[in-house]
Write an enzyme that holds these catalytic residues in place. Structure first.
Site, PDB file in Angstrom:
ATOM      1  CE  LYS A  35     -12.105  -6.359  -0.001  1.00  0.00           C
ATOM      2  NZ  LYS A  35     -12.615  -6.729  -1.332  1.00  0.00           N
ATOM      3  NE  ARG A 133     -10.579  -9.175  -8.412  1.00  0.00           N
ATOM      4  CZ  ARG A 133     -11.135  -8.505  -7.407  1.00  0.00           C
ATOM      5  NH1 ARG A 133     -10.715  -7.283  -7.106  1.00  0.00           N
ATOM      6  NH2 ARG A 133     -12.125  -9.024  -6.708  1.00  0.00           N
ATOM      7  CG  HIS A 165     -15.986  -9.097  -7.101  1.00  0.00           C
ATOM      8  ND1 HIS A 165     -16.757  -8.857  -5.979  1.00  0.00           N
ATOM      9  CD2 HIS A 165     -15.120  -8.057  -7.179  1.00  0.00           C
ATOM     10  CE1 HIS A 165     -16.371  -7.721  -5.418  1.00  0.00           C
ATOM     11  NE2 HIS A 165     -15.384  -7.211  -6.125  1.00  0.00           N
ATOM     12  NE  ARG A 221     -18.346 -11.861  -2.555  1.00  0.00           N
ATOM     13  CZ  ARG A 221     -18.697 -12.100  -3.819  1.00  0.00           C
ATOM     14  NH1 ARG A 221     -19.439 -13.152  -4.121  1.00  0.00           N
ATOM     15  NH2 ARG A 221     -18.292 -11.298  -4.783  1.00  0.00           N
ATOM     16  CE1 TYR A 267      10.430  19.146   2.688  1.00  0.00           C
ATOM     17  CE2 TYR A 267       8.420  17.963   3.278  1.00  0.00           C
ATOM     18  CZ  TYR A 267       9.776  18.200   3.463  1.00  0.00           C
ATOM     19  OH  TYR A 267      10.461  17.502   4.401  1.00  0.00           O
ATOM     20  CB  CYS A 314       5.190  16.822   5.628  1.00  0.00           C
ATOM     21  SG  CYS A 314       5.195  18.587   5.253  1.00  0.00           S
ATOM     22  CG  ASP A 316       6.829  11.850   9.869  1.00  0.00           C
ATOM     23  OD1 ASP A 316       6.612  10.630   9.894  1.00  0.00           O
ATOM     24  OD2 ASP A 316       7.876  12.367   9.425  1.00  0.00           O
TER      25      ASP A 316
HETATM   26  C1  LIG Z   1     -13.997  -6.489  -1.447  1.00  0.00           C
HETATM   27  C2  LIG Z   1     -14.905  -7.524  -1.890  1.00  0.00           C
HETATM   28  C3  LIG Z   1     -16.267  -7.464  -1.581  1.00  0.00           C
HETATM   29  C4  LIG Z   1     -16.910  -6.287  -0.902  1.00  0.00           C
HETATM   30  O1  LIG Z   1     -16.970  -5.200  -1.795  1.00  0.00           O
HETATM   31  P1  LIG Z   1     -17.573  -3.801  -1.326  1.00  0.00           P
HETATM   32  O2  LIG Z   1     -17.569  -2.983  -2.556  1.00  0.00           O
HETATM   33  O3  LIG Z   1     -16.608  -3.277  -0.298  1.00  0.00           O
HETATM   34  O4  LIG Z   1     -18.900  -4.046  -0.768  1.00  0.00           O
HETATM   35  C5  LIG Z   1     -17.053  -8.543  -1.932  1.00  0.00           C
HETATM   36  N1  LIG Z   1     -16.526  -9.603  -2.580  1.00  0.00           N
HETATM   37  C6  LIG Z   1     -15.228  -9.673  -2.909  1.00  0.00           C
HETATM   38  C7  LIG Z   1     -14.721 -10.868  -3.620  1.00  0.00           C
HETATM   39  C8  LIG Z   1     -14.374  -8.639  -2.596  1.00  0.00           C
HETATM   40  O5  LIG Z   1     -13.091  -8.706  -2.949  1.00  0.00           O
END
Ligand SMILES: *Cc1c(COP(=O)(O)O)cnc(C)c1O
Length: 374
Positions: A35, A133, A165, A221, A267, A314, A316
């Site tokens: 992602k 979530r 998750h 995942r 700055y 800054c 850039d």
């Molecule tokens: C981002 C994400 C992951 C991977 O998480 P990591 O901590 O980067 O390994 C797995 N499942 C879902 C739903 C996520 O949003």
């Protein structure tokens, strides 16, 4: 002509090695998470390399990004889980994407899309086990389970997966992970009692893959570990985990100046030199993704020596302390091979490694080393 600002070199060989390291941690299938433009590394290149490396699935949050990835990765299953009401689930079905549903409206829209296309939707049911979530709550799932079964019996949907998750998997001792696993198993039984039997149950991110083997289930995942960063350097650094940095961000010194003691820099003059010193100006700033919160701290390597940002970052540019003998044109490594780590930048900026690579501007050129696909 584009101005030189810097370059992110992406080492696909390191990405593949990290994949293999995680592969060896589990017997479960792997959904490699790509992602957010492959955590900033490049969606297509990273996705194609991981598919070629044998990833069982690719995971992309946003539906639009998953549709885009399907153009370069024709065969590997792709799971997507972020879309709103009214999204084109028909396009997702026709692109052979696996779609997550985490609410009744999503089931209804998937069913409509299946009717419209004449192709069953491949679904993964998301349940909320503790993130608060996304996903069905237990009560929602109880109310929707029969409808899921009916849609499946009508041949409109295939229930491929059940997933959730982890909120605190980077804390190896947190009991929350086992509570989440229990809630997951409850949801799994609830569905099974109704007659819905997902074949792929998945829960673990990188931290779960590394530190909670009981969460591996049928598929894991991992995301961040693939990119050579630790889910939590306080638990174990990437190096301790054997993960290799994938992205190396470099730029060049474009201005060199020698200043006397008492000179204010950048700055706000948040830093005033204590002694005469050499300063170098480097054309990457917060508009490119260098966090301003790392002002006065962000580590860099130049001329073989580790040094740091002086004064405020800054828009850039940044000013760095320059070792003797380093002149204009010298390469400056912000993070990656031969430099500090992205996790050190995260620590300097008060954030996490994830944010360091994902925030790198898309306009910063990426170059690729190693094999992309076949
Ligand atoms: C981002 C994400 C992951 C991977 O998480 P990591 O901590 O980067 O390994 C797995 N499942 C879902 C739903 C996520 O949003």
């Amino acid at each position: 002509m584009t101005d030189f600002i810097g370059r992110a070199d992406v080492d696909l060989g390191a990405l593949r090695a990290n994949y293999r390291l995680l592969r060896n941690k589990t017997d479960a299938k792997i959904a490699a998470i790509v992602k957010a433009n492959g955590y900033g590394h490049g969606l297509h290149e990273v996705g194609a390399a991981l598919a070629d490396e044998g990833a069982d699935y690719l995971g992309v949050a946003q539906l639009s990004e998953a549709l885009e990835l399907r153009r370069t990765v024709p065969d590997t299953p792709i799971l997507t889980w972020i879309y709103g009401t009214g999204a084109s689930l028909a396009a997702a079905i026709l692109s052979n994407l696996d779609i997550s549903i985490g609410a009744r409206w999503a089931l209804e829209e998937a069913v409509e899309a299946a009717k419209a296309t004449g192709v069953p939707a491949r679904l993964h049911i998301e349940i909320d086990t503790g993130m608060s979530r996304g996903g069905f709550s237990k009560a929602d799932l109880e109310q929707t389970a029969e409808d899921i079964l009916r849609a499946e019996a009508a041949g409109l949907v295939e229930i491929i997966g059940l997933w959730s998750h982890l909120a605190r998997a980077d804390e190896p001792d947190s009991s929350e992970t086992s509570r989440q696993l229990n809630r997951f198993n409850e949801a799994s039984s609830l569905l099974e009692n109704v007659g819905v039997k997902p074949v792929l149950r998945h829960l673990a991110n990188t931290a779960g893959t590394l530190w909670h083997p009981d969460t591996h289930l049928d598929m894991v995942r991992p995301g961040i570990g693939l990119y050579g960063l630790s889910p939590d350097p306080a638990v174990a650094t990437a190096e301790e985990l054997g993960l290799l940095p994938v992205m190396t961000l470099t730029s060049k010194v474009i201005v060199v100046r020698e200043v006397p003691a008492g000179t204010g820099v950048s700055y706000g003059h948040t830093e005033v030199t204590e002694e005469a010193m050499r300063l170098g100006t480097v054309p990457l700033g917060y508009a490119d993704g260098i966090p301003r919160s790392a002002s006065g701290r962000g580590p860099v390597r130049v001329g073989g020596i580790r040094t740091r940002v002086v004064g405020r970052v800054c828009m850039d540019q940044v000013v760095i302390a320059l070792p003797d003998g380093v002149e204009a044109g010298a390469e400056v490594v912000f993070y990656g091979h031969g430099g500090p780590t992205a996790d050190e930048w995260a620590s300097a900026a008060g954030t996490i490694g994830y944010e360091i690579t994902t925030r790198l501007g898309r306009h910063v050129p990426r170059t690729y080393r190693g094999k992309v696909g076949h």
